[in-house]
Enzyme design. Sequence first.
Site, PDB file in Angstrom:
ATOM      1  N   SER A 146     -10.733  -4.900  -0.141  1.00 13.81           N
ATOM      2  CA  SER A 146      -9.392  -4.753  -1.014  1.00 13.81           C
ATOM      3  C   SER A 146      -8.307  -4.446   0.074  1.00 13.81           C
ATOM      4  CB  SER A 146      -9.716  -4.143  -2.374  1.00 13.81           C
ATOM      5  OG  SER A 146      -8.441  -4.153  -2.824  1.00 13.81           O
ATOM      6  N   HIS A 179      -9.937  -9.606  -0.412  1.00 17.95           N
ATOM      7  CA  HIS A 179      -9.822  -9.505  -1.707  1.00 17.95           C
ATOM      8  C   HIS A 179      -8.108  -8.863  -1.780  1.00 17.95           C
ATOM      9  CE1 HIS A 179     -10.716  -9.040  -6.095  1.00 17.95           C
ATOM     10  NE2 HIS A 179      -9.731  -7.815  -6.083  1.00 17.95           N
ATOM     11  N   ASP A 219      -5.226  -7.928  -4.671  1.00 21.27           N
ATOM     12  CA  ASP A 219      -4.617  -7.313  -6.046  1.00 21.27           C
ATOM     13  C   ASP A 219      -3.369  -7.712  -5.941  1.00 21.27           C
ATOM     14  OD1 ASP A 219      -7.089  -6.756  -7.014  1.00 21.27           O
ATOM     15  OD2 ASP A 219      -7.189  -5.103  -5.525  1.00 21.27           O
ATOM     16  N   MET A 274      -0.088  -7.455  -8.572  1.00 22.17           N
ATOM     17  CA  MET A 274       0.079  -6.801  -9.586  1.00 22.17           C
ATOM     18  C   MET A 274       1.503  -6.758 -10.046  1.00 22.17           C
ATOM     19  SD  MET A 274      -2.029  -3.086  -8.969  1.00 22.17           S
ATOM     20  CE  MET A 274      -3.617  -3.060  -8.196  1.00 22.17           C
ATOM     21  N   HIS A 311      -6.808 -12.063  -6.454  1.00 25.67           N
ATOM     22  CA  HIS A 311      -6.745 -11.441  -7.984  1.00 25.67           C
ATOM     23  C   HIS A 311      -5.512 -11.180  -8.635  1.00 25.67           C
ATOM     24  CE1 HIS A 311      -8.433  -7.667 -10.430  1.00 25.67           C
ATOM     25  NE2 HIS A 311      -8.181  -8.747 -11.325  1.00 25.67           N
ATOM     26  N   MET A 364      -3.497  -9.771 -11.326  1.00 27.80           N
ATOM     27  CA  MET A 364      -3.469  -8.736 -12.219  1.00 27.80           C
ATOM     28  C   MET A 364      -2.141  -9.000 -13.045  1.00 27.80           C
ATOM     29  SD  MET A 364      -5.118  -5.391 -10.899  1.00 27.80           S
ATOM     30  CE  MET A 364      -6.552  -5.441  -9.890  1.00 27.80           C
ATOM     31  N   MET A 388     -14.121  -5.483 -14.029  1.00 28.71           N
ATOM     32  CA  MET A 388     -13.388  -4.229 -13.538  1.00 28.71           C
ATOM     33  C   MET A 388     -14.468  -3.176 -13.888  1.00 28.71           C
ATOM     34  SD  MET A 388     -10.697  -5.349 -11.782  1.00 28.71           S
ATOM     35  CE  MET A 388     -10.171  -3.721 -11.529  1.00 28.71           C
ATOM     36  N   GLY A 428      -5.015  -1.594 -11.884  1.00 22.54           N
ATOM     37  CA  GLY A 428      -3.507  -1.077 -11.740  1.00 22.54           C
ATOM     38  C   GLY A 428      -3.643  -0.109 -10.602  1.00 22.54           C
ATOM     39  N   GLY A 453      -5.757   1.836  -6.958  1.00 23.35           N
ATOM     40  CA  GLY A 453      -6.952   2.146  -6.306  1.00 23.35           C
ATOM     41  C   GLY A 453      -7.341   3.776  -6.447  1.00 23.35           C
ATOM     42  N   GLY A 454      -8.710   3.869  -6.005  1.00 23.66           N
ATOM     43  CA  GLY A 454      -9.254   5.138  -5.752  1.00 23.66           C
ATOM     44  C   GLY A 454      -9.558   5.898  -7.224  1.00 23.66           C
ATOM     45  N   ASP A 491     -15.118  -4.884  -9.184  1.00 18.98           N
ATOM     46  CA  ASP A 491     -14.192  -4.258  -8.394  1.00 18.98           C
ATOM     47  C   ASP A 491     -13.705  -2.832  -8.899  1.00 18.98           C
ATOM     48  OD1 ASP A 491     -11.913  -3.422  -6.852  1.00 18.98           O
ATOM     49  OD2 ASP A 491     -10.765  -4.876  -7.408  1.00 18.98           O
ATOM     50  N   GLY A 546     -14.308   1.503  -7.633  1.00 19.28           N
ATOM     51  CA  GLY A 546     -15.117   2.684  -7.325  1.00 19.28           C
ATOM     52  C   GLY A 546     -16.510   2.214  -6.865  1.00 19.28           C
ATOM     53  N   GLY A 549     -12.283  -0.867  -1.662  1.00 21.75           N
ATOM     54  CA  GLY A 549     -10.946  -0.694  -0.999  1.00 21.75           C
ATOM     55  C   GLY A 549     -10.954   0.674  -0.051  1.00 21.75           C
TER      56      GLY A 549
END
Length: 216
Positions: free
Chosen positions: A8, A33, A35, A37, A66, A68, A137, A142, A144-145, A175, A177, A197
């Site tokens: 990611s 990937h 993201d 947003m 992706h 979002m 998901m 929204g 990362g981490g 996607d 964790g 990611g």
Amino acid sequence: MATLVSPSLLAANFINLQRDIDMINRSEADWLHLDVMDGVFVPNISFGFPVIEAVAKVCKKPLDVHFMITKPERYIARTAALGAMMMNVHYEACTHLHRTIHEIHDAGMKAGVTLNPSTPVCMLEDIIGDVDMVLLMSVNPGFGGQTFIENTINKVKRLRRMIDASGSNALIEVDGGVQSETAPRLVEAGVDVLVSGSYIFKADKPEEVISSLKRL
């Protein structure tokens, strides 16, 4: 089929993006990937077309984009024009999902549909034969981490049963964790594509981490 890995970009170093893309190009990663947003559909803003277009010029891996965002259908033609392999839209963001999927296909891309953690897989029952991939998901989208949501394992199993029963060829992507503890369990449950990611980009040897995920 070997596990596909889609690192990611959200976790990359944006000051040294070229360096991180070079690493992806050298690595065994299958896709990249991205993201996107909008700060409306999800409570964050990431990056848009200037970044995607720059990445597309130098990344040798297929782009797994992706969205979002609200009304992602507005950007089908532009996403196709930069050569994206997969355009992934949220079930929750598309009023006319069947139409959007077919517009993505007509533009020459594969079509993915993403489900938020609270959306059950049964919502895709009537469209599973039309999609190339379903992204589950495993965190709330929204940021990362975040910590992996355990129910995702059961959700993957339910989706795998639905796909097998329908005769669909849809891949299952997860996607959120995804790391050393969760990745093997996800693959065992039926996941085809792992998005990761921070676990990859923050590692001392990211290419080795990608290799280890490939071998699950």
